[in-house]
Design a protein around this motif. Structure first.
Motif, PDB file in Angstrom:
ATOM      1  N   GLU A   1      73.364  42.030  33.521  1.00 53.56           N
ATOM      2  CA  GLU A   1      72.841  42.832  34.617  1.00 53.56           C
ATOM      3  C   GLU A   1      73.436  42.483  35.972  1.00 53.56           C
ATOM      4  OE1 GLU A   1      70.940  45.477  34.258  1.00 53.56           O
ATOM      5  OE2 GLU A   1      70.806  45.186  32.094  1.00 53.56           O
ATOM      6  N   SER A   2      73.673  41.193  36.242  1.00 58.32           N
ATOM      7  CA  SER A   2      74.079  40.814  37.608  1.00 58.32           C
ATOM      8  C   SER A   2      75.108  39.704  37.681  1.00 58.32           C
ATOM      9  CB  SER A   2      72.847  40.372  38.396  1.00 58.32           C
ATOM     10  OG  SER A   2      72.356  39.146  37.876  1.00 58.32           O
ATOM     11  N   ARG A   3      75.574  39.233  36.523  1.00 59.34           N
ATOM     12  CA  ARG A   3      76.481  38.068  36.499  1.00 59.34           C
ATOM     13  C   ARG A   3      75.824  36.875  37.196  1.00 59.34           C
ATOM     14  NH1 ARG A   3      78.406  40.974  33.046  1.00 59.34           N
ATOM     15  NH2 ARG A   3      80.583  41.569  32.913  1.00 59.34           N
ATOM     16  N   PHE A   4      74.507  36.710  36.961  1.00 59.64           N
ATOM     17  CA  PHE A   4      73.700  35.618  37.503  1.00 59.64           C
ATOM     18  C   PHE A   4      73.591  35.647  39.023  1.00 59.64           C
ATOM     19  CE2 PHE A   4      75.519  33.477  33.614  1.00 59.64           C
ATOM     20  CZ  PHE A   4      74.371  33.593  32.845  1.00 59.64           C
ATOM     21  N   THR A   5      73.679  36.815  39.622  1.00 59.97           N
ATOM     22  CA  THR A   5      73.639  36.941  41.074  1.00 59.97           C
ATOM     23  C   THR A   5      72.328  37.606  41.487  1.00 59.97           C
ATOM     24  OG1 THR A   5      76.030  37.265  41.000  1.00 59.97           O
ATOM     25  CG2 THR A   5      74.923  37.727  43.084  1.00 59.97           C
ATOM     26  N   PRO A   6      71.353  36.850  41.999  1.00 58.31           N
ATOM     27  CA  PRO A   6      70.038  37.414  42.290  1.00 58.31           C
ATOM     28  C   PRO A   6      69.995  38.411  43.446  1.00 58.31           C
ATOM     29  CG  PRO A   6      70.003  35.008  42.450  1.00 58.31           C
ATOM     30  CD  PRO A   6      71.411  35.415  42.179  1.00 58.31           C
ATOM     31  N   TRP A   7      70.961  38.394  44.328  1.00 61.12           N
ATOM     32  CA  TRP A   7      70.904  39.229  45.527  1.00 61.12           C
ATOM     33  C   TRP A   7      71.707  40.526  45.396  1.00 61.12           C
ATOM     34  CZ3 TRP A   7      73.156  34.457  45.178  1.00 61.12           C
ATOM     35  CH2 TRP A   7      74.541  34.434  45.167  1.00 61.12           C
ATOM     36  N   VAL A   8      72.166  40.861  44.197  1.00 58.48           N
ATOM     37  CA  VAL A   8      73.050  42.006  44.014  1.00 58.48           C
ATOM     38  C   VAL A   8      72.269  43.326  43.890  1.00 58.48           C
ATOM     39  CG1 VAL A   8      73.167  41.871  41.490  1.00 58.48           C
ATOM     40  CG2 VAL A   8      75.107  42.746  42.754  1.00 58.48           C
ATOM     41  N   ASP A   9      72.865  44.382  44.439  1.00 57.81           N
ATOM     42  CA  ASP A   9      72.370  45.749  44.263  1.00 57.81           C
ATOM     43  C   ASP A   9      73.325  46.471  43.320  1.00 57.81           C
ATOM     44  OD1 ASP A   9      70.172  45.672  46.013  1.00 57.81           O
ATOM     45  OD2 ASP A   9      71.485  45.981  47.737  1.00 57.81           O
TER      46      ASP A   9
ATOM     47  N   SER B   1      72.157  53.352  42.070  1.00 55.67           N
ATOM     48  CA  SER B   1      71.000  53.785  41.286  1.00 55.67           C
ATOM     49  C   SER B   1      69.681  53.278  41.856  1.00 55.67           C
ATOM     50  CB  SER B   1      71.128  53.295  39.841  1.00 55.67           C
ATOM     51  OG  SER B   1      70.938  51.895  39.773  1.00 55.67           O
ATOM     52  N   GLY B   2      69.738  52.244  42.680  1.00 56.42           N
ATOM     53  CA  GLY B   2      68.529  51.645  43.229  1.00 56.42           C
ATOM     54  C   GLY B   2      68.135  50.360  42.524  1.00 56.42           C
ATOM     55  N   ALA B   3      68.768  50.080  41.383  1.00 59.46           N
ATOM     56  CA  ALA B   3      68.472  48.838  40.667  1.00 59.46           C
ATOM     57  C   ALA B   3      68.937  47.649  41.503  1.00 59.46           C
ATOM     58  CB  ALA B   3      69.163  48.829  39.312  1.00 59.46           C
ATOM     59  N   ALA B   4      68.165  46.551  41.424  1.00 58.35           N
ATOM     60  CA  ALA B   4      68.482  45.411  42.281  1.00 58.35           C
ATOM     61  C   ALA B   4      68.043  44.105  41.646  1.00 58.35           C
ATOM     62  CB  ALA B   4      67.778  45.576  43.627  1.00 58.35           C
ATOM     63  N   GLY B   5      68.665  43.035  42.106  1.00 59.10           N
ATOM     64  CA  GLY B   5      68.265  41.689  41.739  1.00 59.10           C
ATOM     65  C   GLY B   5      68.909  41.175  40.471  1.00 59.10           C
ATOM     66  N   LEU B   6      68.477  39.991  40.098  1.00 61.62           N
ATOM     67  CA  LEU B   6      69.021  39.273  38.946  1.00 61.62           C
ATOM     68  C   LEU B   6      68.995  40.104  37.675  1.00 61.62           C
ATOM     69  CD1 LEU B   6      70.053  36.460  37.943  1.00 61.62           C
ATOM     70  CD2 LEU B   6      67.662  35.924  37.442  1.00 61.62           C
ATOM     71  N   MET B   7      67.906  40.827  37.451  1.00 64.05           N
ATOM     72  CA  MET B   7      67.739  41.601  36.220  1.00 64.05           C
ATOM     73  C   MET B   7      67.832  43.108  36.438  1.00 64.05           C
ATOM     74  SD  MET B   7      67.510  39.312  33.950  1.00 64.05           S
ATOM     75  CE  MET B   7      66.904  37.685  33.527  1.00 64.05           C
ATOM     76  N   GLN B   8      68.242  43.526  37.635  1.00 66.19           N
ATOM     77  CA  GLN B   8      68.473  44.926  37.967  1.00 66.19           C
ATOM     78  C   GLN B   8      67.270  45.830  37.689  1.00 66.19           C
ATOM     79  OE1 GLN B   8      71.693  46.324  39.451  1.00 66.19           O
ATOM     80  NE2 GLN B   8      71.112  44.282  40.112  1.00 66.19           N
ATOM     81  N   PHE B   9      66.162  45.496  38.320  1.00 66.14           N
ATOM     82  CA  PHE B   9      64.958  46.307  38.226  1.00 66.14           C
ATOM     83  C   PHE B   9      65.059  47.513  39.157  1.00 66.14           C
ATOM     84  CE2 PHE B   9      63.050  42.369  36.646  1.00 66.14           C
ATOM     85  CZ  PHE B   9      62.178  42.846  35.685  1.00 66.14           C
TER      86      PHE B   9
ATOM     87  N   ASP C   1      64.312  37.518  44.303  1.00 66.30           N
ATOM     88  CA  ASP C   1      63.928  36.132  44.032  1.00 66.30           C
ATOM     89  C   ASP C   1      64.180  35.831  42.562  1.00 66.30           C
ATOM     90  OD1 ASP C   1      62.683  33.562  44.311  1.00 66.30           O
ATOM     91  OD2 ASP C   1      60.876  34.438  43.421  1.00 66.30           O
ATOM     92  N   ALA C   2      65.099  34.923  42.279  1.00 69.48           N
ATOM     93  CA  ALA C   2      65.487  34.626  40.895  1.00 69.48           C
ATOM     94  C   ALA C   2      64.305  34.136  40.068  1.00 69.48           C
ATOM     95  CB  ALA C   2      66.615  33.594  40.880  1.00 69.48           C
ATOM     96  N   TRP C   3      63.468  33.301  40.641  1.00 72.55           N
ATOM     97  CA  TRP C   3      62.315  32.762  39.915  1.00 72.55           C
ATOM     98  C   TRP C   3      61.397  33.893  39.461  1.00 72.55           C
ATOM     99  CZ3 TRP C   3      61.341  27.857  38.288  1.00 72.55           C
ATOM    100  CH2 TRP C   3      60.073  27.589  37.811  1.00 72.55           C
ATOM    101  N   SER C   4      61.047  34.774  40.393  1.00 73.64           N
ATOM    102  CA  SER C   4      60.164  35.897  40.074  1.00 73.64           C
ATOM    103  C   SER C   4      60.806  36.835  39.064  1.00 73.64           C
ATOM    104  CB  SER C   4      59.816  36.674  41.346  1.00 73.64           C
ATOM    105  OG  SER C   4      59.170  35.843  42.264  1.00 73.64           O
ATOM    106  N   ALA C   5      62.073  37.165  39.274  1.00 70.76           N
ATOM    107  CA  ALA C   5      62.759  38.100  38.368  1.00 70.76           C
ATOM    108  C   ALA C   5      62.836  37.542  36.952  1.00 70.76           C
ATOM    109  CB  ALA C   5      64.151  38.414  38.895  1.00 70.76           C
ATOM    110  N   ALA C   6      63.133  36.260  36.822  1.00 70.88           N
ATOM    111  CA  ALA C   6      63.212  35.651  35.494  1.00 70.88           C
ATOM    112  C   ALA C   6      61.861  35.670  34.798  1.00 70.88           C
ATOM    113  CB  ALA C   6      63.739  34.220  35.601  1.00 70.88           C
ATOM    114  N   HIS C   7      60.809  35.347  35.537  1.00 67.55           N
ATOM    115  CA  HIS C   7      59.470  35.295  34.944  1.00 67.55           C
ATOM    116  C   HIS C   7      58.924  36.693  34.623  1.00 67.55           C
ATOM    117  CE1 HIS C   7      59.825  31.147  36.150  1.00 67.55           C
ATOM    118  NE2 HIS C   7      58.796  30.888  35.363  1.00 67.55           N
ATOM    119  N   VAL C   8      59.175  37.639  35.488  1.00 68.71           N
ATOM    120  CA  VAL C   8      58.740  39.014  35.207  1.00 68.71           C
ATOM    121  C   VAL C   8      59.491  39.553  33.989  1.00 68.71           C
ATOM    122  CG1 VAL C   8      58.716  41.380  36.099  1.00 68.71           C
ATOM    123  CG2 VAL C   8      57.993  39.485  37.567  1.00 68.71           C
TER     124      VAL C   8
END
Length: 128
Positions: A62-70, A75-83, A104-111
């Motif tokens: 989704e992001s190549r381990f980059t939490p701040w990527v859009d 499309s509007g997807a964003a973050g580590l897991m492209q939500f 936030d990588a911590w939140s994205a990983a846990h969600v």
């Protein structure tokens, strides 16, 4: 003078090989880029009983381990897991991370781990 030129060329070749090897071995899908991302993925995996390999593969894809990527396609997807924004609002609230930033990588990983555990892997195409 000639020896010096060949020596410099050899050192350049060796340095290039070493850098290429390092990047190949350290940037693959099983190696998180930063300690923060690695820690977040490992903790989320343990807390939710989800495969660490699965979380790492998703973050890599989704992001190549980059939490701040859009998403570069807008499309509007964003973050580590492209939500997507609406998906993030709902899933983060359900997982107990309501109000947290998608960046936030911590939140994205846990969600994400919460989502997988609760049967929402289809959000990422249904595969790790």
């Amino acid at each position: 003078m000639r020896w010096h030129t060949w020596a410099m060329w050899g050192w350049g070749l060796l340095a290039g090989f070493a850098l290429g090897s390092y990047l190949t071995l350290s940037c693959g899908p099983t190696h998180a880029q930063s300690p923060d991302v690695a820690s977040a993925l490992e903790h989320a995996s343990t807390e939710y009983g989800v495969s660490l390999g699965c979380l790492r593969n998703l973050a890599w894809r989704e992001s190549r381990f980059t939490p701040w990527v859009d998403n570069f396609q807008g499309s509007g997807a964003a973050g580590l897991m492209q939500f997507m924004p609406g998906t993030w609002r709902w899933m983060s609230q359900q997982a107990g991370y309501g109000g947290a930033s998608v960046y936030d990588a911590w939140s994205a990983a846990h969600v994400t781990a919460w989502a997988i555990r609760n049967g929402y892997l289809s959000h990422w195409g249904g595969r790790c």
